[in-house]
Design a protein around this motif. Structure first.
Motif, PDB file in Angstrom:
ATOM      1  N   ILE A 108       0.741  -1.372  -0.019  1.00 10.12           N
ATOM      2  CA  ILE A 108      -0.023   0.138   0.215  1.00 10.12           C
ATOM      3  C   ILE A 108       0.869   1.315   0.182  1.00 10.12           C
ATOM      4  O   ILE A 108       0.572   2.259  -0.819  1.00 10.12           O
ATOM      5  CB  ILE A 108      -0.859   0.001   1.423  1.00 10.12           C
ATOM      6  CG1 ILE A 108      -1.749  -1.428   1.269  1.00 10.12           C
ATOM      7  CG2 ILE A 108      -1.691   1.314   1.146  1.00 10.12           C
ATOM      8  CD1 ILE A 108      -2.627  -1.376   2.503  1.00 10.12           C
ATOM      9  N   THR A 160      -5.652   6.121  -1.409  1.00  8.42           N
ATOM     10  CA  THR A 160      -4.495   5.314  -1.119  1.00  8.42           C
ATOM     11  C   THR A 160      -3.964   5.529   0.210  1.00  8.42           C
ATOM     12  O   THR A 160      -3.874   4.740   1.158  1.00  8.42           O
ATOM     13  CB  THR A 160      -3.406   5.358  -1.983  1.00  8.42           C
ATOM     14  OG1 THR A 160      -3.884   5.131  -3.573  1.00  8.42           O
ATOM     15  CG2 THR A 160      -2.608   4.228  -1.790  1.00  8.42           C
ATOM     16  N   ARG A 210       2.149   2.075  -3.197  1.00 10.45           N
ATOM     17  CA  ARG A 210       1.199   2.442  -4.239  1.00 10.45           C
ATOM     18  C   ARG A 210       0.912   3.968  -3.926  1.00 10.45           C
ATOM     19  O   ARG A 210       0.376   4.883  -4.936  1.00 10.45           O
ATOM     20  CB  ARG A 210      -0.110   1.737  -4.027  1.00 10.45           C
ATOM     21  CG  ARG A 210      -0.094   0.435  -4.902  1.00 10.45           C
ATOM     22  CD  ARG A 210      -1.420  -0.359  -5.205  1.00 10.45           C
ATOM     23  NE  ARG A 210      -1.184  -1.277  -6.328  1.00 10.45           N
ATOM     24  CZ  ARG A 210      -0.709  -2.387  -6.056  1.00 10.45           C
ATOM     25  NH1 ARG A 210      -0.577  -2.862  -4.923  1.00 10.45           N
ATOM     26  NH2 ARG A 210      -0.582  -3.534  -7.104  1.00 10.45           N
TER      27      ARG A 210
END
Length: 445
Positions: free
Chosen positions: A273, A351, A276
């Protein structure tokens, strides 16, 4: 992109391709350990195979983004048929001079070089975003491997537990069989009434029912483990493991706070994560670069018949070349760049929120796994005391029954209590194994 970067990308792709799972893991060993089960499952998992393919795709995309910054050399070959025209020329002192002849067959060849010298950082940001995506997919692959290890560990210890439970119930059935034979002998001798025989037979049927149920549970657990390790259909899986192993019972776990810090550094799914988030930030940079000018170098060489760049026109093969610089700047794009930046910012914000939510869930998960382990350890100590007490109680009742001062019901109750104590101990041992595996997964070990 530099030559070293291209070589690095090629090596990454080669390593990814070589990491693809094998179609089969070979025959089963005589006794399967947990480490062997995890290795077989990792080698044959279709889920991991999909993620390996996705990582290979992300690596290829990163290569494309990097190659977009390199010069592009292209070749062109063409033929064109035109209508006939009247030749044009004039007469000189030396004779007629043809300026525009009739050439219906036109041939052209060109070698062209295009090179984006300056793109406002857009192509470089897209390449960095693609590389961040490669890193994220690599962390996802590591996370999937950790999930698979946990799944195999659960299935492995579920099979060990169910077989141990079946063994415990089987021993209880044998004890009841011996008691039933004793009660029948006493009934035939006239020492006990017929209802005592019926009571023991009912208890024997009940424990036989539990034995069949435990055997079915063990078969289902074996089928689940066979699916994960790609074992041959119907093959018997012999396990090299014991529920109660002093070496497998570690000391008290560290504090929850230190475990949470460890998990944030080690969890591959959290790193995915975070990767990203980095990729989303680079896409913001790429989108913002859409409002900046671009400069490109364009060069080429022509070899044509006739060559339109050479005057007068002549039905002959003639070379020519050109070099130029192109400057392009979208003075007004109708708000396209602004909305692209807004989209990228929205993805980044989403995100980041996902990462914050993961961190909050991670703290809870680590705390839950720590509490599960502590509870399982406490249950094991209680279950061990329960087994000791139930074993002693059954021994005393058995002696009293043999002396004729205890009833059949008293002996059956003592046997049921011992069976339940053995099963509780088995479940507590299994819970410790599963709690340890869950804590390792939560912490990222």
């Amino acid at each position: 992109m530099t030559r070293a970067a291209l070589v690095c990308l090629w090596l990454c792709g080669a390593a990814t391709a070589s990491a693809q799972p094998a179609p089969a893991a070979g025959p089963l060993p005589p006794r399967l350990t947990l480490a062997e089960a995890i290795a077989r499952a990792t080698a044959t998992s279709h889920r991991l195979g999909e993620l390996v393919a996705r990582q290979s795709t992300a690596t290829a995309v990163a290569g494309q983004r990097g190659a977009a910054q390199n010069p592009l050399v292209s070749t062109q070959l063409g033929y064109q048929r035109t209508n006939h025209v009247d030749p044009f020329g004039f007469v000189t002192a030396t004779g007629p001079k043809l300026i525009y002849p009739d050439v219906p067959d036109n041939y052209r060849s060109r070698v062209e070089l295009q090179w984006p010298i300056y793109t406002g950082g857009r192509l470089a940001a897209l390449e960095r975003a693609a590389r961040a995506e490669v890193t994220a997919t690599g962390h996802e692959l590591a996370s999937a491997r950790a999930d698979l290890r946990l799944e195999v560990t659960r299935a492995f210890w579920a099979l060990v537990t169910s077989r141990e439970a079946a063994r415990v119930v089987g021993e209880a059935v044998k004890r009841v069989d011996a008691q039933l034979a004793d009660v029948r002998s006493r009934f035939e001798s006239g020492f006990v009434p017929p209802n005592d025989v019926s009571t023991v037979e009912a208890q024997r049927a009940r424990q036989q029912f539990l034995f069949i149920e435990a055997g079915n549970t063990a078969s289902l657990a074996e089928a689940d483990l066979a699916r994960l390790i790609d074992a041959p259909d119907g093959a018997r899986i012999e396990l090299d493991a014991a529920l109660e192993d002093a070496d497998a019972m570690p000391a008290q776990a560290p504090s929850v706070g230190s475990l949470v810090v460890m998990a944030r550094d080690a969890r591959a799914d959290r790193a995915a994560i975070a990767g990203r988030v980095d990729a989303a930030l680079e896409r913001e940079t790429a989108a913002a670069a859409g409002g900046r000018p671009t400069i490109s170098l364009l060069s080429g060489a022509d070899y044509a018949r006739p060559n339109p760049r050479i005057f007068p026109r002549e039905e002959a093969w003639k070379p020519s070349w050109d070099v130029g610089v192109t400057f392009s700047w979208a003075a007004w794009d109708g708000g396209r760049t602004r909305w692209e930046v807004a989209e990228a910012e929205g993805v980044t914000a989403a995100t980041r929120e996902r990462l914050a939510e993961f961190d909050s869930q991670l703290t809870l998960e680590v705390r839950q796994r720590t509490l599960d382990l502590a509870a399982a350890r406490a249950q094991l100590e209680t279950a061990r005391q329960e087994v000791v007490s139930a074993t002693e109680a059954r021994r005393v009742v058995q002696e009293r029954f043999s002396a004729g001062v205890a009833t059949t019901t008293d002996l059956l109750d003592a046997q049921v209590a011992l069976l339940q104590a053995d099963l509780d101990r088995t479940r507590a041992l299994a819970e410790i194994r599963l709690a340890l595996a869950g804590l390792d997964r939560a912490v990222g070990r």
